[in-house]
Structure formats: structure tokens, C-alpha cells
Design an enzyme around this catalytic site. Structure first.
Site, PDB file in Angstrom:
ATOM      1  N   SER A  67       0.863  -1.185   0.000  1.00  0.00           N
ATOM      2  CA  SER A  67       0.000   0.000   0.000  1.00  0.00           C
ATOM      3  C   SER A  67       0.899   1.235   0.000  1.00  0.00           C
ATOM      4  O   SER A  67       2.116   1.135   0.250  1.00  0.00           O
ATOM      5  CB  SER A  67      -0.868   0.002   1.256  1.00  0.00           C
ATOM      6  OG  SER A  67      -0.023   0.135   2.389  1.00  0.00           O
TER       7      SER A  67
ATOM      8  N   HIS B 104     -12.600  -4.127   3.868  1.00  0.00           N
ATOM      9  CA  HIS B 104     -11.261  -4.256   4.445  1.00  0.00           C
ATOM     10  C   HIS B 104     -11.323  -4.424   5.960  1.00  0.00           C
ATOM     11  O   HIS B 104     -12.273  -3.991   6.592  1.00  0.00           O
ATOM     12  CB  HIS B 104     -10.427  -3.020   4.107  1.00  0.00           C
ATOM     13  CG  HIS B 104     -10.099  -2.918   2.645  1.00  0.00           C
ATOM     14  ND1 HIS B 104     -10.718  -2.016   1.811  1.00  0.00           N
ATOM     15  CD2 HIS B 104      -9.236  -3.612   1.873  1.00  0.00           C
ATOM     16  CE1 HIS B 104     -10.236  -2.162   0.585  1.00  0.00           C
ATOM     17  NE2 HIS B 104      -9.340  -3.129   0.589  1.00  0.00           N
TER      18      HIS B 104
ATOM     19  N   ASN C 137      -7.318 -10.453  -2.693  1.00  0.00           N
ATOM     20  CA  ASN C 137      -6.462  -9.613  -1.842  1.00  0.00           C
ATOM     21  C   ASN C 137      -6.568  -9.970  -0.364  1.00  0.00           C
ATOM     22  O   ASN C 137      -7.662  -9.993   0.199  1.00  0.00           O
ATOM     23  CB  ASN C 137      -6.884  -8.147  -1.995  1.00  0.00           C
ATOM     24  CG  ASN C 137      -6.292  -7.500  -3.217  1.00  0.00           C
ATOM     25  OD1 ASN C 137      -5.928  -8.180  -4.171  1.00  0.00           O
ATOM     26  ND2 ASN C 137      -6.186  -6.192  -3.191  1.00  0.00           N
TER      27      ASN C 137
ATOM     28  N   HIS D 114     -11.148  -7.440  -3.373  1.00  0.00           N
ATOM     29  CA  HIS D 114     -10.454  -6.844  -2.208  1.00  0.00           C
ATOM     30  C   HIS D 114     -11.164  -7.292  -0.937  1.00  0.00           C
ATOM     31  O   HIS D 114     -12.265  -7.828  -0.978  1.00  0.00           O
ATOM     32  CB  HIS D 114     -10.490  -5.309  -2.315  1.00  0.00           C
ATOM     33  CG  HIS D 114      -9.472  -4.777  -3.261  1.00  0.00           C
ATOM     34  ND1 HIS D 114      -8.377  -4.073  -2.858  1.00  0.00           N
ATOM     35  CD2 HIS D 114      -9.371  -4.892  -4.608  1.00  0.00           C
ATOM     36  CE1 HIS D 114      -7.637  -3.760  -3.917  1.00  0.00           C
ATOM     37  NE2 HIS D 114      -8.232  -4.240  -4.996  1.00  0.00           N
ATOM     38  N   GLY D 115     -10.525  -7.038   0.187  1.00  0.00           N
ATOM     39  CA  GLY D 115     -11.157  -7.341   1.472  1.00  0.00           C
ATOM     40  C   GLY D 115     -11.530  -8.801   1.583  1.00  0.00           C
ATOM     41  O   GLY D 115     -12.603  -9.154   2.069  1.00  0.00           O
TER      42      GLY D 115
ATOM     43  N   ASP E 271      -0.813  -1.462  -4.220  1.00  0.00           N
ATOM     44  CA  ASP E 271      -2.185  -1.652  -3.744  1.00  0.00           C
ATOM     45  C   ASP E 271      -2.817  -0.287  -3.454  1.00  0.00           C
ATOM     46  O   ASP E 271      -2.260   0.512  -2.698  1.00  0.00           O
ATOM     47  CB  ASP E 271      -2.109  -2.500  -2.459  1.00  0.00           C
ATOM     48  CG  ASP E 271      -3.451  -3.007  -1.999  1.00  0.00           C
ATOM     49  OD1 ASP E 271      -4.345  -3.188  -2.848  1.00  0.00           O
ATOM     50  OD2 ASP E 271      -3.597  -3.252  -0.785  1.00  0.00           O
TER      51      ASP E 271
ATOM     52  N   GLU F  24     -10.727   0.200  -9.995  1.00  0.00           N
ATOM     53  CA  GLU F  24     -11.866  -0.218  -9.159  1.00  0.00           C
ATOM     54  C   GLU F  24     -13.111   0.574  -9.494  1.00  0.00           C
ATOM     55  O   GLU F  24     -13.065   1.771  -9.744  1.00  0.00           O
ATOM     56  CB  GLU F  24     -11.519  -0.044  -7.669  1.00  0.00           C
ATOM     57  CG  GLU F  24     -12.666  -0.426  -6.734  1.00  0.00           C
ATOM     58  CD  GLU F  24     -12.254  -0.495  -5.249  1.00  0.00           C
ATOM     59  OE1 GLU F  24     -11.117  -0.914  -4.955  1.00  0.00           O
ATOM     60  OE2 GLU F  24     -13.085  -0.116  -4.403  1.00  0.00           O
TER      61      GLU F  24
HETATM   62  P1  13P Z   1      -8.310  -7.624   3.992  1.00  0.00           P
HETATM   63  O1  13P Z   1      -8.419  -6.520   4.995  1.00  0.00           O
HETATM   64  O2  13P Z   1      -9.556  -8.435   3.926  1.00  0.00           O
HETATM   65  O3  13P Z   1      -7.112  -8.470   4.201  1.00  0.00           O
HETATM   66  O4  13P Z   1      -8.171  -6.935   2.537  1.00  0.00           O
HETATM   67  C1  13P Z   1      -6.937  -6.598   2.006  1.00  0.00           C
HETATM   68  C2  13P Z   1      -7.033  -5.823   0.744  1.00  0.00           C
HETATM   69  O5  13P Z   1      -8.047  -5.750   0.077  1.00  0.00           O
HETATM   70  C3  13P Z   1      -5.808  -5.129   0.313  1.00  0.00           C
HETATM   71  O6  13P Z   1      -6.034  -4.356  -0.830  1.00  0.00           O
HETATM   72  O1  G3H Z   2      -6.422  -2.236   1.383  1.00  0.00           O
HETATM   73  C1  G3H Z   2      -5.859  -1.969   2.450  1.00  0.00           C
HETATM   74  C2  G3H Z   2      -4.685  -2.771   2.882  1.00  0.00           C
HETATM   75  O2  G3H Z   2      -5.058  -3.628   3.919  1.00  0.00           O
HETATM   76  C3  G3H Z   2      -3.507  -1.885   3.210  1.00  0.00           C
HETATM   77  O3  G3H Z   2      -3.534  -1.397   4.497  1.00  0.00           O
HETATM   78  O4  G3H Z   2      -2.818   0.980   4.117  1.00  0.00           O
HETATM   79  O5  G3H Z   2      -2.749  -0.023   6.413  1.00  0.00           O
HETATM   80  O6  G3H Z   2      -1.097  -0.724   4.666  1.00  0.00           O
HETATM   81  P1  G3H Z   2      -2.492  -0.213   4.952  1.00  0.00           P
HETATM   82 ZN    ZN Z   3      -7.967  -3.458  -0.916  1.00  0.00          ZN
END
Ligand code: 13P
Ligand code: G3H
Ligand code: ZN
Length: 310
Positions: free
Chosen positions: A50, A180, A254, A211-212, A82, A134
Site C-alpha cells: 500500500s 477491508h 487480496n 479486495h477485502g 495496492d 476499481e
Molecule cells: P483484507 O483486509 O480483507 O485483508 O483486505 C486486504 C485488501 O483488500 C488489500 O487491498
Molecule cells: O487495502 C488496504 C490494505 O489492507 C492496506 O492497508 O494501508 O494499512 O497498509 P495499509
Molecule cells: Zn484493498
């Protein structure tokens, strides 16, 4: 081998109906655990950072670590940004050596999302880098973007079709009810498979991203709580639903929270059981073991990506 863009990884996944895990990393420990799992399981893998992880560790360091591990590996490794928020975020990562980038302008008005995505696609493709975008908004926090459950918007399949045609993007993240973080559902887990199926009809063989998608394994929650964590209400996407998603067009899944949870549980246990230890390698290794256990289980039993690389 060299870091790969997502093209061939997705082509194989979509043809053979399996998913490829896209796992977040922030340091050597998370990266090494993910890559060892992929190599041992003969699974393609996507590792991703990220913008927060980049602020934490530095873009050049993250790329260098990733390249240096990947070049000794036999399975394809793709390095993804990401939730890039701007064209500049994406350009910085492309220039540094990322092989896939996500431009997440899903919170902007539709026309602006198209505009910035097109700009990223044009630049990325000129460098051989693939792009994810997205449509729709997930509940929860997406790094710089955050939405409550009420603000979350399911993807409109027709808009997804138009968006892909207008932008030339290589994969698309859609909102079908995942979110997420560690608390994904208040009541019963529910995903809108009808939306996924409609998107699949309109965009056959086009790579979709979920995602998530952490499952928040309850054994890891219990272990972390046994050693002092407070994680009440934690609840993820049931594995059965992820299997079903991967049997459709979802070929990038993800996962971040499951890795955070397992790493933390292992470290908590190790520190509690060895109060006189001050060698971080020892407790980090206990966290890494649990990340590997979780990642390998997903590759083998949920996404179906193990033994795809011969
Ligand atoms: P999670 O919080 O479900 O692990 O999702 C991660 C994600 O989508 C990162 O882009
Ligand atoms: O999509 C979100 C990811 O879990 C990244 O999280 O921005 O705290 O690194 P972060
Ligand atoms: Zn994500």
C-alpha cells in the site's frame, strides 16, 4: 526469475478457474513468508504494498527486496501497488520497478475515475506494466480512502463493462459485499454473487479482483486473544464463498488482515512464553511460521493455485 506483470498469471488463472493470492507485505518478514509459501507450493503469487507500506519502508527498498528474492525463484512473482490514489503514486512505483499497479479512483465521480485510469494505463503499458482499477466502493478503510457501510456502493455491472472498454485496464476490482479489515459482517456473511455473475457475462474471461478477502481464521483470533489481543467481533469471508468466487472470473484475491493477524498471534505467543528473549529473529520467526501456515492453506485449499507451475 524476473518480476512478472499480471498478464500471463491472470490468463492461466482464468482459463483454469483458480485464484491467485495477492498478499500485502511491509517488511522482509512478511515478504519472505509469502514468497517461501509460493515457491514451496509451486504457486504463482502477487505481493503488494500500500502507499502506507511504501511510506513505512521506502519504495526502492521494497522493490530491491522483492527482486532479490524473486530472481532465485521458479514461480512467477508479480509486484503490485495496492490502492494507488493518484497518477503520481502509480508512476513512482512503475519507475521503481513494480510490475502491476492499482489506481483506485473509485471514490471519485465516474468520469474522473475513467480519466485518471486511462492516464495510468497509457503510462504503465508503455513500460510493460499491467493496471488494476476499481468500480464501486467497499465499506471500511482503503488506506487514504474510507467509507462507512452506508456509503459503500455495489458495482453496477453495466458500468463495469463500459469502464473496462473505455480505459483499457487489465483487471477490475468490484464491490460485491467484501470490506477491508477484521470485521466484515455484523450478522450473516453475504456476498452479491449475482453481480459477479452479471459482470462475468458482460466481460467473459476478464480478470476480476476481490479486495477485502481475508477469512479472519478463528483459530488465529483465539491464539492472539489467548496472549492478550482484543479482537471482538472479528469475522471474515467464509472460505466456501472465496472458493466460489475463484470458480468465476475472480483471479486476484487480496489478503492483508489474515497475515497481520497470524504474524501478531505468533509474536505474542513467543514473547509471552519466552520473557527473557530479546532476539527479534526468534519471535519474528514464530510470526513468520504462522503467516506461512495461513498462506499455504489458502493456496492449497481455497484459491486452488498450488501446483500450477511445473
Ligand atoms: P483484507 O483486509 O480483507 O485483508 O483486505 C486486504 C485488501 O483488500 C488489500 O487491498
Ligand atoms: O487495502 C488496504 C490494505 O489492507 C492496506 O492497508 O494501508 O494499512 O497498509 P495499509
Ligand atoms: Zn484493498
Amino acid at each position: 526469475m524476473e518480476l512478472q506483470n499480471a498478464k500471463r498469471i491472470f490468463d492461466d488463472a482464468i482459463r483454469n478457474k483458480y485464484g491467485v493470492g495477492a498478499f500485502n507485505f511491509v517488511n522482509l518478514e512478511t515478504l519472505k513468508s509469502i514468497l517461501e509459501s509460493a515457491e514451496e507450493n509451486k504457486s504463482p503469487v502477487i505481493v503488494q504494498c500500500s502507499t502506507g507500506a511504501i511510506k513505512y519502508a521506502g519504495v526502492d527498498t521494497l522493490v530491491a527486496m522483492c527482486k532479490s528474492y524473486a530472481e532465485k525463484m521458479t514461480v512467477p512473482v508479480c509486484l503490485n501497488l495496492d490502492h494507488g490514489a493518484t497518477f503520481e503514486d502509480c508512476k513512482k512505483c512503475i519507475d521503481a520497478g513494480f510490475t502491476n499497479v492499482m489506481i483506485d479512483a473509485s471514490h471519485l465521480p465516474y468520469e474522473e475515475n475513467i480519466e485518471v485510469t486511462k492516464r495510468v494505463v497509457e503510462y504503465a503499458h508503455s513500460k510493460g506494466v499491467t493496471v488494476e482499477a476499481e468500480i464501486g466502493v467497499l465499506a471500511g478503510v482503503e488506506d487514504e480512502v474510507s467509507a462507512t457501510e452506508d456509503q459503500a456502493k455495489y458495482t453496477d455491472p453495466k458500468q463495469a463493462y463500459e469502464f473496462v472498454k473505455a480505459t483499457g485496464v487489465d483487471s477490475l476490482a468490484i464491490a460485491i459485499g467484501t470490506s477491508h479489515g477484521t470485521v466484515k459482517f455484523k450478522g450473516e456473511a453475504k456476498l452479491r454473487f449475482d453481480i459477479l455473475e452479471e459482470v462475468e457475462k458482460l466481460l467473459p474471461f476478464f480478470p476480476i479482483v476481490l479486495h477485502g478477502a481475508s477469512s479472519i481464521p478463528q483459530d488465529m483470533v483465539k491464539l492472539a486473544e489467548e496472549y492478550g489481543a482484543t479482537l471482538s467481533g472479528s469475522c471474515g469471508i467464509p472460505e466456501e464463498m472465496l472458493r466460489e468466487a475463484c470458480s468465476h472470473n475472480v483471479c486476484k484475491v487480496n489478503v492483508d488482515s489474515d497475515l497481520r493477524l497470524s504474524f501478531t498471534a505468533g509474536i505474542r505467543k513467543s514473547l509471552a512464553e519466552n520473557p527473557s528473549n530479546v532476539d527479534m529473529r526468534k519471535y519474528n520467526l514464530e510470526g513468520m511460521k504462522l503467516i506461512k501456515q495461513v498462506v499455504k492453506h489458502k493456496m492449497d485449499n481455497v484459491f486452488g493455485s498450488s501446483n500450477r507451475v511445473m
